[in-house]
Design a protein around this motif. Structure first.
Motif, PDB file in Angstrom:
ATOM      1  N   SER A  20       0.869  -1.174   0.000  1.00 41.75           N
ATOM      2  CA  SER A  20       0.000   0.000   0.000  1.00 41.75           C
ATOM      3  C   SER A  20       0.899   1.216   0.000  1.00 41.75           C
ATOM      4  O   SER A  20       2.111   1.113   0.168  1.00 41.75           O
ATOM      5  CB  SER A  20      -0.924   0.001   1.218  1.00 41.75           C
ATOM      6  N   ARG A  22       1.722   5.237  -1.852  1.00 42.81           N
ATOM      7  CA  ARG A  22       1.522   6.139  -2.987  1.00 42.81           C
ATOM      8  C   ARG A  22       2.607   5.910  -4.035  1.00 42.81           C
ATOM      9  O   ARG A  22       3.789   5.786  -3.715  1.00 42.81           O
ATOM     10  CB  ARG A  22       1.566   7.597  -2.506  1.00 42.81           C
ATOM     11  N   GLN A  44      -3.668  -1.503 -10.510  1.00 45.30           N
ATOM     12  CA  GLN A  44      -4.760  -1.118  -9.626  1.00 45.30           C
ATOM     13  C   GLN A  44      -5.531  -2.340  -9.126  1.00 45.30           C
ATOM     14  O   GLN A  44      -5.960  -2.405  -7.969  1.00 45.30           O
ATOM     15  CB  GLN A  44      -5.718  -0.176 -10.364  1.00 45.30           C
ATOM     16  N   ASN A  49      -5.564  -0.844  -2.746  1.00 47.36           N
ATOM     17  CA  ASN A  49      -5.369   0.204  -1.735  1.00 47.36           C
ATOM     18  C   ASN A  49      -4.278   1.191  -2.117  1.00 47.36           C
ATOM     19  O   ASN A  49      -3.960   2.102  -1.363  1.00 47.36           O
ATOM     20  CB  ASN A  49      -5.020  -0.433  -0.388  1.00 47.36           C
ATOM     21  N   LEU A  50      -3.722   0.996  -3.297  1.00 41.57           N
ATOM     22  CA  LEU A  50      -2.644   1.873  -3.756  1.00 41.57           C
ATOM     23  C   LEU A  50      -3.177   3.257  -4.117  1.00 41.57           C
ATOM     24  O   LEU A  50      -4.210   3.393  -4.782  1.00 41.57           O
ATOM     25  CB  LEU A  50      -1.984   1.246  -4.995  1.00 41.57           C
ATOM     26  N   ASP A  51      -2.476   4.274  -3.672  1.00 44.83           N
ATOM     27  CA  ASP A  51      -2.765   5.654  -4.075  1.00 44.83           C
ATOM     28  C   ASP A  51      -1.923   5.935  -5.312  1.00 44.83           C
ATOM     29  O   ASP A  51      -0.730   6.206  -5.212  1.00 44.83           O
ATOM     30  CB  ASP A  51      -2.416   6.613  -2.938  1.00 44.83           C
ATOM     31  N   LEU A  52      -2.543   5.832  -6.475  1.00 46.61           N
ATOM     32  CA  LEU A  52      -1.820   5.925  -7.746  1.00 46.61           C
ATOM     33  C   LEU A  52      -2.048   7.284  -8.402  1.00 46.61           C
ATOM     34  O   LEU A  52      -3.180   7.750  -8.525  1.00 46.61           O
ATOM     35  CB  LEU A  52      -2.293   4.820  -8.694  1.00 46.61           C
ATOM     36  N   CYS A  53      -0.960   7.911  -8.819  1.00 39.97           N
ATOM     37  CA  CYS A  53      -1.043   9.205  -9.503  1.00 39.97           C
ATOM     38  C   CYS A  53      -0.179   9.149 -10.760  1.00 39.97           C
ATOM     39  O   CYS A  53       0.973   8.713 -10.706  1.00 39.97           O
ATOM     40  CB  CYS A  53      -0.555  10.318  -8.579  1.00 39.97           C
TER      41      CYS A  53
END
Length: 224
Positions: A20, A22, A44, A49-53
């Motif tokens: 998990s 970012r 994904q 729960n990954l904060d992907l940007c």
């Protein structure tokens, strides 16, 4: 995909599922539009729960974002020249010269025989990897690019062609639909076989790669 290759991908996804945090990925617009979606979907799905940007920009701006620590890794097209960055060859794709159907004969006369007015070339902005590759190829062919129109968006770049303005380089994936409906035609240069550019996965050499970035790089390199 072989059983061994599938097992390798399953292993990467299993390790991702335990992670998990970012992950910030920098990518050029071409890469995001045509190459990354399936990989991002796998990422994904494996790590919900990954904060992907994903940050978009041309090759030069994404390399600078890496050096400024604004992104964890980047995927770009064209040459990466900064010695502080490590670029790993990822994919290779073909480029095409395309033009409006009404301009094809005049373009051929100029390129192969030096007859007629110099064509106008529509190019991506400075800092674009596609532009760098295209300019290098045109220079090697002795084709002058004194007359140019510079536009930053590849979507906008399609419109001048439909209005009979000019010719430009496109990568094969994005031009397929326009060719099928007859809005543009591909111009083949007889002096070369295939125009190609390379896509690279890039990170900062002396910066530790995060666990998430490392796993995503493994996923990118795995055969699908």
């Amino acid at each position: 995909m072989t059983t061994t290759e599938k097992a390798a991908i399953d292993d990467i996804q299993a390790r991702l599922s335990q992670k998990s945090g970012r992950l910030v990925i920098g990518a050029s617009t071409t890469v995001v539009g045509y190459w990354l979606p399936s990989y991002l979907a796998m990422l994904q799905k494996a790590s919900p729960n990954l904060d992907l940007c994903v940050i978009l920009g041309n090759t030069k701006s994404m390399c600078q974002a890496l050096l400024d620590y604004d992104v964890d890794m980047a995927v770009v097209e064209g040459v990466v020249e900064n010695e502080r960055l490590s670029a790993t060859r990822w994919q290779e794709e073909e480029l095409e010269i395309v033009t409006h159907p009404s301009l094809i004969d005049a373009l051929d006369l100029y390129v192969n025989h030096g007859i007629g007015a110099a064509p106008t070339w529509i190019l991506r902005e400075q800092g674009s990897g596609t532009r760098a590759v295209a300019m290098e190829m045109l220079y090697s062919l002795g084709i002058k690019t004194a007359n140019t129109i510079e536009i930053g968006s590849k979507k906008v770049l399609q419109e001048p062609l439909l209005q009979e303005w000019a010719q430009r380089y496109y990568h094969r994936r994005s031009v397929r639909e326009l060719v099928l409906v007859g809005d543009v035609v591909i111009y083949s240069v007889s002096r070369i076989n295939v125009l190609k550019r390379v896509l690279y996965v890039v990170h900062v050499r002396k910066r530790p790669i995060t666990a998430l970035a490392g796993l995503f790089m493994e996923l990118l390199m795995a055969p699908l």
